[in-house]
Design a protein around this motif. Structure first.
Motif, PDB file in Angstrom:
ATOM      1  N   LEU A 109       0.830  -1.210   0.000  1.00  0.00           N
ATOM      2  CA  LEU A 109       0.000   0.000   0.000  1.00  0.00           C
ATOM      3  C   LEU A 109       0.864   1.260   0.000  1.00  0.00           C
ATOM      4  O   LEU A 109       0.586   2.221  -0.724  1.00  0.00           O
ATOM      5  CB  LEU A 109      -0.927  -0.004   1.216  1.00  0.00           C
ATOM      6  N   LEU A 110       1.920   1.266   0.776  1.00  0.00           N
ATOM      7  CA  LEU A 110       2.799   2.440   0.833  1.00  0.00           C
ATOM      8  C   LEU A 110       3.443   2.689  -0.529  1.00  0.00           C
ATOM      9  O   LEU A 110       3.567   3.847  -0.967  1.00  0.00           O
ATOM     10  CB  LEU A 110       3.878   2.240   1.899  1.00  0.00           C
ATOM     11  N   THR A 111       3.840   1.622  -1.205  1.00  0.00           N
ATOM     12  CA  THR A 111       4.487   1.773  -2.513  1.00  0.00           C
ATOM     13  C   THR A 111       3.499   2.305  -3.538  1.00  0.00           C
ATOM     14  O   THR A 111       3.828   3.198  -4.338  1.00  0.00           O
ATOM     15  CB  THR A 111       5.063   0.425  -2.992  1.00  0.00           C
ATOM     16  N   VAL A 112       2.278   1.787  -3.531  1.00  0.00           N
ATOM     17  CA  VAL A 112       1.245   2.276  -4.455  1.00  0.00           C
ATOM     18  C   VAL A 112       0.938   3.748  -4.181  1.00  0.00           C
ATOM     19  O   VAL A 112       0.811   4.571  -5.101  1.00  0.00           O
ATOM     20  CB  VAL A 112      -0.037   1.429  -4.347  1.00  0.00           C
ATOM     21  N   ALA A 113       0.860   4.109  -2.901  1.00  0.00           N
ATOM     22  CA  ALA A 113       0.582   5.498  -2.553  1.00  0.00           C
ATOM     23  C   ALA A 113       1.705   6.417  -3.020  1.00  0.00           C
ATOM     24  O   ALA A 113       1.457   7.534  -3.494  1.00  0.00           O
ATOM     25  CB  ALA A 113       0.372   5.632  -1.046  1.00  0.00           C
ATOM     26  N   GLU A 114       2.950   5.980  -2.907  1.00  0.00           N
ATOM     27  CA  GLU A 114       4.078   6.796  -3.349  1.00  0.00           C
ATOM     28  C   GLU A 114       4.103   6.940  -4.873  1.00  0.00           C
ATOM     29  O   GLU A 114       4.405   8.018  -5.400  1.00  0.00           O
ATOM     30  CB  GLU A 114       5.393   6.165  -2.870  1.00  0.00           C
ATOM     31  N   GLU A 115       3.779   5.864  -5.594  1.00  0.00           N
ATOM     32  CA  GLU A 115       3.856   5.885  -7.050  1.00  0.00           C
ATOM     33  C   GLU A 115       2.592   6.453  -7.694  1.00  0.00           C
ATOM     34  O   GLU A 115       2.629   6.903  -8.843  1.00  0.00           O
ATOM     35  CB  GLU A 115       4.102   4.463  -7.576  1.00  0.00           C
ATOM     36  N   GLY A 116       1.468   6.382  -6.948  1.00  0.00           N
ATOM     37  CA  GLY A 116       0.199   6.856  -7.507  1.00  0.00           C
ATOM     38  C   GLY A 116      -0.342   5.943  -8.582  1.00  0.00           C
ATOM     39  O   GLY A 116      -1.228   6.336  -9.342  1.00  0.00           O
ATOM     40  N   SER A 117       0.192   4.728  -8.656  1.00  0.00           N
ATOM     41  CA  SER A 117      -0.207   3.803  -9.722  1.00  0.00           C
ATOM     42  C   SER A 117       0.148   2.388  -9.297  1.00  0.00           C
ATOM     43  O   SER A 117       1.262   2.132  -8.828  1.00  0.00           O
ATOM     44  CB  SER A 117       0.522   4.147 -11.031  1.00  0.00           C
ATOM     45  N   ILE A 118      -0.822   1.469  -9.502  1.00  0.00           N
ATOM     46  CA  ILE A 118      -0.543   0.068  -9.198  1.00  0.00           C
ATOM     47  C   ILE A 118       0.465  -0.489 -10.186  1.00  0.00           C
ATOM     48  O   ILE A 118       1.347  -1.278  -9.819  1.00  0.00           O
ATOM     49  CB  ILE A 118      -1.852  -0.744  -9.226  1.00  0.00           C
ATOM     50  N   THR A 119       0.391  -0.040 -11.430  1.00  0.00           N
ATOM     51  CA  THR A 119       1.332  -0.526 -12.440  1.00  0.00           C
ATOM     52  C   THR A 119       2.762  -0.136 -12.087  1.00  0.00           C
ATOM     53  O   THR A 119       3.682  -0.961 -12.134  1.00  0.00           O
ATOM     54  CB  THR A 119       0.973   0.036 -13.815  1.00  0.00           C
ATOM     55  N   LYS A 120       2.985   1.126 -11.749  1.00  0.00           N
ATOM     56  CA  LYS A 120       4.327   1.578 -11.387  1.00  0.00           C
ATOM     57  C   LYS A 120       4.810   0.911 -10.104  1.00  0.00           C
ATOM     58  O   LYS A 120       5.994   0.551  -9.985  1.00  0.00           O
ATOM     59  CB  LYS A 120       4.335   3.091 -11.233  1.00  0.00           C
ATOM     60  N   ALA A 121       3.887   0.746  -9.166  1.00  0.00           N
ATOM     61  CA  ALA A 121       4.262   0.086  -7.914  1.00  0.00           C
ATOM     62  C   ALA A 121       4.682  -1.359  -8.180  1.00  0.00           C
ATOM     63  O   ALA A 121       5.654  -1.856  -7.610  1.00  0.00           O
ATOM     64  CB  ALA A 121       3.113   0.131  -6.919  1.00  0.00           C
ATOM     65  N   ALA A 122       3.960  -2.052  -9.081  1.00  0.00           N
ATOM     66  CA  ALA A 122       4.288  -3.439  -9.402  1.00  0.00           C
ATOM     67  C   ALA A 122       5.677  -3.530 -10.029  1.00  0.00           C
ATOM     68  O   ALA A 122       6.460  -4.428  -9.703  1.00  0.00           O
ATOM     69  CB  ALA A 122       3.240  -4.017 -10.342  1.00  0.00           C
ATOM     70  N   ALA A 123       5.991  -2.583 -10.935  1.00  0.00           N
ATOM     71  CA  ALA A 123       7.319  -2.591 -11.557  1.00  0.00           C
ATOM     72  C   ALA A 123       8.403  -2.351 -10.516  1.00  0.00           C
ATOM     73  O   ALA A 123       9.465  -2.995 -10.551  1.00  0.00           O
ATOM     74  CB  ALA A 123       7.375  -1.520 -12.644  1.00  0.00           C
ATOM     75  N   ARG A 124       8.171  -1.446  -9.601  1.00  0.00           N
ATOM     76  CA  ARG A 124       9.157  -1.140  -8.559  1.00  0.00           C
ATOM     77  C   ARG A 124       9.365  -2.321  -7.631  1.00  0.00           C
ATOM     78  O   ARG A 124      10.486  -2.569  -7.153  1.00  0.00           O
ATOM     79  CB  ARG A 124       8.683   0.082  -7.783  1.00  0.00           C
TER      80      ARG A 124
END
Length: 299
Positions: free
Chosen positions: A11-26
């Motif tokens: 959740l923290l990663t998605v919130a930082e990226e503003g995108s589930i796609t970007k969070a998944a890549a990270r």
């Protein structure tokens, strides 16, 4: 509540990226895997944590609460794991040691300093006591993790490792017939009353400390009871008996009304580190190693 920290991290990663796609890549995960983790966290919390907008995803009011508290939660978990690892390796933690000063004053300060130098994260607490019973009580009730005591201890509840073997000395009044001797034997001490805490000591401990019976089979003459070294020495100074003690005791206690004479034909005293079964093993290993280093190997 079964809260998995990986879900909070997602959740923290998605919130930082503003995108589930970007969070998944990270996170090197698939988008489906990240979405599944967010859904699992929402089931644990019981409410929606992400809102979809034209610009991407943003935390809901409940999600904001997780985002605000989550970093501290993850940091605390990492710190816990790190500290547990250091404790397991003997490089951190708390070690409470009970000891009798008259037996350990010649090396205990070096041991504590060595422990703190080897592992700056170790907190060493030392507890001075007067008698074997005090040491065993401190171990039994949890006030001490380890104790430096003379064997035998007459108590099989605790594990022990020998760290030092030491000869015996006899405390005598200065006007005693043997006070001027360079050394004495058990035969010299025949019929001499021996003071000490014999009424409260376990039988095997009494036999060893008093050397009872003597090598010729004769029984020991028990003198007045005394519970502490100071009480024993007062009785000796008053001429009411002799006292048999480890050699280090002579260097610790000086008294104008005492003479210390080596006893040559009795088994040496054996000093050991004793510990509670649940005491931290890595710290105990470090303690035993340093006691042997500074006090001398048994033998």
């Amino acid at each position: 509540m079964d809260l998995n920290l990986r879900l909070v991290h997602a959740l923290l990663t998605v919130a930082e990226e503003g995108s589930i796609t970007k969070a998944a890549a990270r996170m090197h995960l698939t988008q489906q895997a990240v979405s599944g983790q967010i859904q699992q966290l929402e089931k644990v919390v019981g409410t929606t944590l992400l809102l979809r907008t034209a610009q991407g995803v943003v935390p809901s009011p409940a999600g904001h609460e997780v985002v605000q508290r989550g970093p501290a939660l993850l940091a605390a978990a990492r710190a816990m794991v790190s500290e547990a690892r250091l404790v397991g390796e003997g490089r951190s933690g708390r070690l409470r040691i009970a000891f009798k000063a008259q037996s350990t004053a010649h090396f205990m300060p070096n041991v504590v300093a060595a422990l703190e130098k080897e592992a700056p994260g170790i907190e060493v607490d030392v507890m001075s006591v007067s008698t074997l019973a005090d040491e065993l009580d401190a171990l039994a009730d949890g006030r001490a993790d380890a104790a430096l005591l003379w064997l035998p201890a007459g108590d099989d509840r605790f594990a022990a490792a020998e760290v030092l073997a030491e000869g015996r000395v006899v405390a005598l009044p200065p006007d005693h017939r043997l006070a001027d001797r360079d050394a004495v034997t058990l035969a010299d001490l025949a019929q001499e009353p021996v003071v000490g805490p014999h009424p409260v000591m376990p039988p095997d401990v009494v036999r060893f400390w008093y050397v009872d019976p003597r090598p010729d089979g004769s029984p020991v003459v028990y003198g007045a009871p005394a519970h502490t070294p100071e009480e024993c020495l007062q009785l000796v100074a008053a001429g009411r008996g002799i006292w048999i003690a480890p050699a280090s005791t002579a260097g610790y206690f000086t008294h104008p009304r005492l003479a210390w004479v080596p006893l040559t034909d009795a088994d040496p005293f054996r000093l050991a580190v004793a510990w509670r079964r649940e005491s931290p093993p890595a710290l105990l290993t470090c303690l035993v190693r340093n006691c042997r280093r500074w006090a001398g190997e048994p033998g």
